[in-house]
Every structure is written in C-alpha cells, then in structure tokens.
Design an enzyme around this catalytic site. Structure first.
Site, PDB file in Angstrom:
ATOM      1  N   ARG A   1       0.815  -1.230   0.000  1.00  0.00           N
ATOM      2  CA  ARG A   1       0.000   0.000   0.000  1.00  0.00           C
ATOM      3  C   ARG A   1       0.844   1.275   0.000  1.00  0.00           C
ATOM      4  O   ARG A   1       0.439   2.291   0.575  1.00  0.00           O
ATOM      5  CB  ARG A   1      -0.972   0.020   1.176  1.00  0.00           C
ATOM      6  CG  ARG A   1      -1.978  -1.125   1.139  1.00  0.00           C
ATOM      7  CD  ARG A   1      -3.178  -0.897   2.033  1.00  0.00           C
ATOM      8  NE  ARG A   1      -3.994  -2.100   2.084  1.00  0.00           N
ATOM      9  CZ  ARG A   1      -3.907  -3.019   3.035  1.00  0.00           C
ATOM     10  NH1 ARG A   1      -3.058  -2.852   4.020  1.00  0.00           N
ATOM     11  NH2 ARG A   1      -4.685  -4.088   2.996  1.00  0.00           N
TER      12      ARG A   1
ATOM     13  N   LYS B   1       1.643  11.507 -10.628  1.00  0.00           N
ATOM     14  CA  LYS B   1       0.715  10.737 -11.456  1.00  0.00           C
ATOM     15  C   LYS B   1       1.410   9.486 -11.932  1.00  0.00           C
ATOM     16  O   LYS B   1       2.482   9.555 -12.533  1.00  0.00           O
ATOM     17  CB  LYS B   1       0.295  11.552 -12.676  1.00  0.00           C
ATOM     18  CG  LYS B   1      -0.847  12.487 -12.436  1.00  0.00           C
ATOM     19  CD  LYS B   1      -1.405  12.885 -13.780  1.00  0.00           C
ATOM     20  CE  LYS B   1      -2.447  13.939 -13.690  1.00  0.00           C
ATOM     21  NZ  LYS B   1      -2.988  14.244 -15.027  1.00  0.00           N
TER      22      LYS B   1
ATOM     23  N   GLU C   1       6.802  19.178 -24.433  1.00  0.00           N
ATOM     24  CA  GLU C   1       6.288  19.444 -23.084  1.00  0.00           C
ATOM     25  C   GLU C   1       6.968  20.668 -22.463  1.00  0.00           C
ATOM     26  O   GLU C   1       6.365  21.396 -21.673  1.00  0.00           O
ATOM     27  CB  GLU C   1       6.484  18.226 -22.166  1.00  0.00           C
ATOM     28  CG  GLU C   1       5.734  16.961 -22.595  1.00  0.00           C
ATOM     29  CD  GLU C   1       4.266  16.924 -22.153  1.00  0.00           C
ATOM     30  OE1 GLU C   1       3.771  17.911 -21.553  1.00  0.00           O
ATOM     31  OE2 GLU C   1       3.601  15.903 -22.425  1.00  0.00           O
TER      32      GLU C   1
ATOM     33  N   LYS D   1       5.948  23.121 -13.246  1.00  0.00           N
ATOM     34  CA  LYS D   1       5.150  21.946 -12.893  1.00  0.00           C
ATOM     35  C   LYS D   1       4.994  21.837 -11.378  1.00  0.00           C
ATOM     36  O   LYS D   1       3.910  21.530 -10.876  1.00  0.00           O
ATOM     37  CB  LYS D   1       5.795  20.680 -13.447  1.00  0.00           C
ATOM     38  CG  LYS D   1       5.051  19.426 -13.026  1.00  0.00           C
ATOM     39  CD  LYS D   1       4.615  18.551 -14.150  1.00  0.00           C
ATOM     40  CE  LYS D   1       3.638  17.484 -13.667  1.00  0.00           C
ATOM     41  NZ  LYS D   1       3.486  16.390 -14.608  1.00  0.00           N
TER      42      LYS D   1
ATOM     43  N   GLU E   1      -5.455  17.282  -9.279  1.00  0.00           N
ATOM     44  CA  GLU E   1      -6.063  17.694 -10.536  1.00  0.00           C
ATOM     45  C   GLU E   1      -7.557  17.960 -10.407  1.00  0.00           C
ATOM     46  O   GLU E   1      -8.370  17.439 -11.184  1.00  0.00           O
ATOM     47  CB  GLU E   1      -5.833  16.620 -11.617  1.00  0.00           C
ATOM     48  CG  GLU E   1      -6.089  17.170 -12.998  1.00  0.00           C
ATOM     49  CD  GLU E   1      -5.653  16.198 -14.093  1.00  0.00           C
ATOM     50  OE1 GLU E   1      -5.348  15.046 -13.795  1.00  0.00           O
ATOM     51  OE2 GLU E   1      -5.616  16.638 -15.229  1.00  0.00           O
TER      52      GLU E   1
ATOM     53  N   ARG F   1      -4.499  22.211 -12.109  1.00  0.00           N
ATOM     54  CA  ARG F   1      -3.579  21.232 -12.688  1.00  0.00           C
ATOM     55  C   ARG F   1      -4.008  20.782 -14.079  1.00  0.00           C
ATOM     56  O   ARG F   1      -3.188  20.358 -14.885  1.00  0.00           O
ATOM     57  CB  ARG F   1      -3.442  20.029 -11.748  1.00  0.00           C
ATOM     58  CG  ARG F   1      -2.445  19.009 -12.232  1.00  0.00           C
ATOM     59  CD  ARG F   1      -1.920  18.133 -11.111  1.00  0.00           C
ATOM     60  NE  ARG F   1      -1.069  17.082 -11.623  1.00  0.00           N
ATOM     61  CZ  ARG F   1      -0.373  16.259 -10.856  1.00  0.00           C
ATOM     62  NH1 ARG F   1      -0.441  16.381  -9.553  1.00  0.00           N
ATOM     63  NH2 ARG F   1       0.382  15.329 -11.369  1.00  0.00           N
TER      64      ARG F   1
ATOM     65  N   ASN G   1      -2.723  19.742 -19.128  1.00  0.00           N
ATOM     66  CA  ASN G   1      -3.198  18.886 -20.210  1.00  0.00           C
ATOM     67  C   ASN G   1      -3.320  19.626 -21.538  1.00  0.00           C
ATOM     68  O   ASN G   1      -3.869  19.071 -22.490  1.00  0.00           O
ATOM     69  CB  ASN G   1      -4.554  18.270 -19.840  1.00  0.00           C
ATOM     70  CG  ASN G   1      -4.401  17.238 -18.740  1.00  0.00           C
ATOM     71  OD1 ASN G   1      -3.477  16.442 -18.774  1.00  0.00           O
ATOM     72  ND2 ASN G   1      -5.283  17.275 -17.772  1.00  0.00           N
TER      73      ASN G   1
ATOM     74  N   HIS H   1      -3.134  17.707 -24.674  1.00  0.00           N
ATOM     75  CA  HIS H   1      -3.162  16.283 -24.339  1.00  0.00           C
ATOM     76  C   HIS H   1      -4.461  15.579 -24.709  1.00  0.00           C
ATOM     77  O   HIS H   1      -4.472  14.373 -24.901  1.00  0.00           O
ATOM     78  CB  HIS H   1      -2.872  16.089 -22.846  1.00  0.00           C
ATOM     79  CG  HIS H   1      -1.415  16.212 -22.516  1.00  0.00           C
ATOM     80  ND1 HIS H   1      -0.693  17.357 -22.763  1.00  0.00           N
ATOM     81  CD2 HIS H   1      -0.524  15.324 -21.990  1.00  0.00           C
ATOM     82  CE1 HIS H   1       0.567  17.175 -22.376  1.00  0.00           C
ATOM     83  NE2 HIS H   1       0.691  15.957 -21.906  1.00  0.00           N
TER      84      HIS H   1
ATOM     85  N   HIS I   1      -3.700  12.489 -26.735  1.00  0.00           N
ATOM     86  CA  HIS I   1      -4.024  11.126 -26.288  1.00  0.00           C
ATOM     87  C   HIS I   1      -4.904  10.407 -27.306  1.00  0.00           C
ATOM     88  O   HIS I   1      -4.735   9.218 -27.553  1.00  0.00           O
ATOM     89  CB  HIS I   1      -4.754  11.160 -24.939  1.00  0.00           C
ATOM     90  CG  HIS I   1      -3.865  11.465 -23.775  1.00  0.00           C
ATOM     91  ND1 HIS I   1      -4.354  11.865 -22.549  1.00  0.00           N
ATOM     92  CD2 HIS I   1      -2.528  11.424 -23.645  1.00  0.00           C
ATOM     93  CE1 HIS I   1      -3.342  12.067 -21.722  1.00  0.00           C
ATOM     94  NE2 HIS I   1      -2.222  11.808 -22.360  1.00  0.00           N
TER      95      HIS I   1
ATOM     96  N   HIS J   1       4.386  10.065 -27.492  1.00  0.00           N
ATOM     97  CA  HIS J   1       3.546  10.961 -26.700  1.00  0.00           C
ATOM     98  C   HIS J   1       3.801  12.440 -26.980  1.00  0.00           C
ATOM     99  O   HIS J   1       2.877  13.212 -27.258  1.00  0.00           O
ATOM    100  CB  HIS J   1       3.738  10.658 -25.212  1.00  0.00           C
ATOM    101  CG  HIS J   1       2.964  11.556 -24.301  1.00  0.00           C
ATOM    102  ND1 HIS J   1       1.593  11.529 -24.238  1.00  0.00           N
ATOM    103  CD2 HIS J   1       3.375  12.524 -23.444  1.00  0.00           C
ATOM    104  CE1 HIS J   1       1.182  12.445 -23.363  1.00  0.00           C
ATOM    105  NE2 HIS J   1       2.239  13.056 -22.867  1.00  0.00           N
TER     106      HIS J   1
END
Lengths: 376, 376
Positions: B129, B151, B193, B234, B244, B248, B252, B255, B259, B274
C-alpha cells in the site's frame, strides 16, 4: 468520531478532514441505499461489484433501491471466495468499470464481504486514479472491520494483502439485517474481530460480550450495539492514524499469527477463514505475552475460554489437516508486511484490554513458542 | 516552490507539506544518486526498475553509485516501449519487488523514461500500500513532465493512463547529461512538453525558447535552464492542485487531442510518440481556439511555426499511415478521463501563454473542427 441515533440507524463519523465519511448501522439499509447515495452524489451513476452468492440474495434489492432514487447502475459479479482477491480479478473489475463508462465523479459500490470490499476498493482506487467508493458490507467481519478505514488490496503468492492502496470509502452502509443469511461459521468469524476491540483497549466491552454474546448472535439491539461499538473503535483509530504509522497497528492484534496460518493452509477457506485465523492468533498473542512475562495465565485462559464458548477455533490443532513445520510458519510471519528492517513487530498484551505494539520481538522467541504450540 | 543553486545542480522543492520533495537538476546526477538517496533514506535497500535500453547505458553506473553509498540494490528490467504500461508488466514489477523482500521503508527507483516512471510509480504505490519512490528520469519528457507530480499509471485497451494512483516520489534526480544519448526524435518529443509551459502561462519563456532552442538541444546551461524552468512551473501547479481538481488540468494543454491520436495509432511509437501527439495536440488546441474566436490566427501560426522549426510534427498529415475517421477520434476523446458527466473538457487558449480550462465544449464543435482538419 461522533455517534448519534438516526430514525432507525446509528451513525458513526470517520473524521478525516475533507475526506470524512459516515458509517450507518441499522436494519434494512440496503433498501435505503438509493436515498442515502443520491443525497450524497447527486447525478452520479454506479457500478455495483458483488459475488455470486451475495448477488443472488441482495443485488436486485439494491438495484431497485438505487433505481427508485434515480441512480443508474451496472453490476459486476465475481466468483465468491478469497481467491477472488487476485490480479486477474482486479483486472476484470477495472475493465468492467471502464466498460460501463463511469466517469470520475460516479461511484463504485462494493456489495459483499471483505473479499469484495477489498477488491472493489482497490479497483475504485486505481480507475482514473481514484473514484468515489461506497461500502455495503454483508458479513459481520466486513461490517466491524474491513469496510471501515480505507485499506484495500489483493493477495500475492508471497502473502496476503501485500498489494493494494489506501482508498477511503465515501459512505459505509452496515445493514444488520443482511447478517441473518450468514452461516453460523461466518458470523463467528466476524465475531472474532468484534471481540478484538474489547481485547485491544476496552475491557468493559469484552466483559459485556462475555455476558451477552448469545444476544449478539441472535440479532436485534445487542447485535447493533456490538457492531456500532466496533465501528466507533475502528473509526477512532483510523482518524488518529490513517496510514498505519502508529496506533493503527493495534488493530492487527492476532493478525500476524492469523495471516501466517491463512498462508500456511494456502488460503483454503474450508480449513480456515480470516476471522478464525484471527481468533487463534489472538489466543496465541495472549499466550506468547504470558511466555514473555507480560500477561497472566488467567487472562490468556479467559480469552481462549470466551472464543471457544462462541465456537471459534483457538488452537493450532483446531485447524483440520496438517500444518507446515514451525520454521515455515515463521517465514510467513517474516514476509508479512508488519516487518520493519528485519525486526518482527507484534501486538502483545499485558492482559484483557491492554494491548500494545512491540517492535523488537526476536524471531528466535517466536520460533521457540511455535514449536511448543505444535507439541500441544 | 523554491529554487536554488547547489554546487552543480538546481534544486526545486515540490511543496506538499510533509510529503514535500526535491527535484535536483544537473549534470552527472546518476553518479551522485547513491549519496543523495543514502542521506534521505538511511539504511534503506532499493529495487531499481528500468528498461533494457536504459539499463544497458546507466544501470551499472547507478548500482555502483548506490553500492558506494552502502545502498544494496536489486534490478528489475522491463522491455522498452509504451506497451510495457500494462497490467501484465505491473504484475511482474510488483512480484519482483516482493521477491526482493523490500520492506515498507525501502525504496523503489525508476530509472528510465515516462513509461518506466509511470509503471514503477504505480507499482511502488501499491506494494504494501505504498513504498518510497525515487525518480531518475532519463528522457527530456520525463524530466520536465512525468517524473514530477505523482501521477502514475498504465494504459487500458479503453484509453491511456486510465488505471493508476497518485503516488508522489520522495526525490527526483534529473541528470541532464544522460539526455546526450537520446535520439533527436525523443529529445524533440520532450521538448514539446517544455514548450507547453510557455504556452500555458509563460509567454516570455516561450519567446526565450523561440530564440534559444538550438542551445537547449545542444546541452549545457541553456538545457539546464529550460529543464529547471519547466520543473518549477510543474512543481507550482502540483503544489497548488495535487489531485487535478482545478488548475492542474492546464498541464493537459494539447493532451486531449494528443491522447486521442496516440490511441488512434494503437500506441504505435513508430508512428507517434507521446510528445509528438502533444505537439500536434497543442497546435490543434490553438487552431480550435481560433475557430471558437478565442485566439488570433497569428498566435496559432506562431505556435505551429516554432514546433515545426524544431522538427516536431504539427499536422494530422504528419502522422505516417492512415488515421481512423474523425468520429472514431472523437470517441477516443470522449473516453479520455478528462470528461465530466458527458461534457467535454478542453484546455483552450486566448493566445500564447494564455491557456484556460473550458468545461463545456460541445462535442459537435470538436467533430466539425476535426472533419475540417482531416480535409487539409
């Protein structure tokens, strides 16, 4: 934590700041689930994860309750049993939640016992990096223990619950009437966790259970009181130590031995279920504490006597079939996650209701103790 | 966030209360990894997760650095490529971490690009965990983006990064010298990026990149400045909005389209990686903003011109092979996780450095826009 009476349910608040949530405890809460959920998550859709056994009893009732509150739901049905806590089934649940096109603000509901709750909570914790999660525990064990606190996970060949996340539910509905369909064996297994709260730090609750356990088994007010007391105890520990860095470890009373025994029988529930492992584990923890001159023989005997009274196994020899040798059991203990830098961490006790965390228990002491126990 | 010069590395603090962590940016940090890690985690052991390509270049160097600081390490080597972000590989990494008998206070190190970082962070987040996690990103893309912010995740057949957890690293070491072994294509992909931070809200940084991008590609001080500026940007966004829920989402930019394009080519990196998808996506986001009368044609042309200058693809027709029809692309967008209750969320812009989150973009507008683009 706060506890208050509602019209016909107890309410326990798990206080975790902006992630606080309610546990409701009472009769016929499955029928009220739609209302409670729609109030808290207006406009949300739901995926219900359950197992074949529980689904055949309560799925339709839950879906009707949700539908009448305007909550659209999909159902994801798993096979029953501990083996469902696997990577393979996690993949299936995750994929079916995505297939149902649930979005981040929708909810995932676990309808079942500890296996379904642990698996579903893990899935809810990883789909879209965390979705809302509602627990509707249908076993006593899940109601008093696993549904509260946000521990989720699956088993590995290397040990139980070694893979998972902390993902708190947003609501827990403990419907005390669904426990009427539990087998006596399953009810007893959950009772072991109930008794645990007394043994940790509430001697008066343990004494009350000694006098009233038959009423708890029979249902009604005593059962509700036992469950609410357990939930309050668990909620307080979780609020104080969400991530198990300290006091929360006390909840593992009986669990280090118990997990090792479960692993030793290969998680074969025909031989040993979790609560039975905990019952034997709690007796062993008291006896081990006696051996270390921490607790009195009378206390250890009292614990064993009560758990035996309700019909729980209390000795290694109560487990049907052969156990692996003591050193193999010790290996299971060492691989258990409550190990820090090679030292063994145990929950020991000075007597009924006087448990504490011991961080430097020598493995050799444990092995000698186990060898002794095997001889009996 | 704080940024300060060390002897030979920039330091950016990601401020998350008791889970705050450092990003160090500088030359030859792999050689210093052992010292930095041993200082922060005295007595810990490590599992290093890497891919075959990166391991052949830097694994021995890293293990030597760890060994000389007294940190014992195991290595877990994955195949390179986006397909490694799968349930199957997650299972393998998790199992090998457990096989190495790492305990909760030990550390898991990701040595590689975004794929290795995302996969390893997810594994570190679910073993016991949550274990300590160190990022040593070896691509520009990972250094300026994916290694910072917590993330983690894997892909599903239903979309990219749909399964994962938020699990913050405890340290990020961005060794700018390892970027010398990147292919030009990979460096450019990461550069997309970097440029993104300028386009979000730092027009002066975008203008600096327009004038200095050749020096950034060449290495040395300009490269370090570009990376540190990106990490600071960032870190500020992550500190303000870890999960997010708001600001945040600006990260994106480019993105949602990107994506969808990656999904449309089946994550075939020979066709599109990417950063390339993000480059085309950022150009599309600016052009879409022009269509919605938000931004000027000149701004959109400026963005396209700069990204084309550095050699990035900027148009759908720059992707080799056939794309699925526009409605299929829209489906990929709808399944993307930045969808709330059926409304499409996009990052739109009023011009260079003036991006914003738009939550109610009609799907029909997006489809018309895409059909137009397909015609070009």
């Amino acid at each position: 934590m706060i506890s208050e009476a509602m019209e016909d349910a107890d309410r326990v608040l798990v206080d975790l700041g902006n992630r606080s949530y309610d546990i409701l405890i009472g009769d016929r809460l499955v029928d009220r689930a739609g209302k409670e959920i729609a109030e808290r998550f207006p406009g949300a859709r739901a995926a219900i994860v359950s197992d074949e056994t529980v689904a055949s009893l309560y799925l339709e009732q839950l879906r009707n309750s949700l539908a009448s509150a305007g909550v659209d739901s999909a159902a994801i049905i798993m096979p029953p049993g501990e083996k469902t806590k696997s990577f393979e089934h996690l993949m299936t649940v995750v994929d079916e939640i995505l297939a149902a096109r649930l979005e981040r603000r929708d909810i995932v509901i676990a309808l079942g016992g500890g296996v379904i709750g642990d698996l579903t909570g893990f899935a809810a914790g990883v789909v879209r990096r965390g979705m809302h999660f509602v627990q509707i525990p249908t076993t006593l064990l899940a109601q008093v223990d696993s549904s509260v606190g946000g521990k989720t996970g699956i088993n590995s060949a290397r040990g139980k619950n070694l893979i998972g996340v902390f993902h708190q539910p947003a609501l827990v509905l403990a419907d005390t009437s669904v426990l009427d369909t539990l087998s006596a064996r399953e009810f007893r297994a959950g009772y072991a966790e109930t008794a645990k709260y007394g043994l940790i730090d509430q001697p008066e609750f343990f004494a009350w259970l000694e006098g009233n356990w038959k009423d708890v088994f029979a249902g009604g007010e005593a059962r509700r009181r036992a469950i609410a007391t357990s939930c309050r105890a668990k909620a307080a520990v979780v609020a104080a130590d969400e991530r198990e860095s300290g006091a929360r470890a006390l909840l593992n009373l009986g669990h280090t031995f118990g997990h090792a025994l479960e692993a030793a029988v290969g998680y074969d529930s025909s031989r040993l279920v979790h609560g039975e492992g905990v019952a034997i584990g709690m007796v062993l923890a008291h006896q081990f504490s006696v051996r270390l001159n921490l607790a009195s023989v009378d206390d250890a005997r009292r614990v064993e006597a009560h758990l035996a009274d309700v019909g729980l196994p209390t000795r290694l020899s109560d487990i049907p079939g052969d156990l692996p040798p003591p050193d193999r059991l010790l290996e299971h203990i060492a691989q258990d996650k409550k190990v820090e830098r090679g030292r063994l961490t145990f929950i020991l006790t000075k007597g009924v209701g006087q448990s504490f965390v011991a961080k430097d228990v020598p493995a050799s002491e444990v092995e000698l103790f186990l060898k002794e126990k095997y001889g009996q």
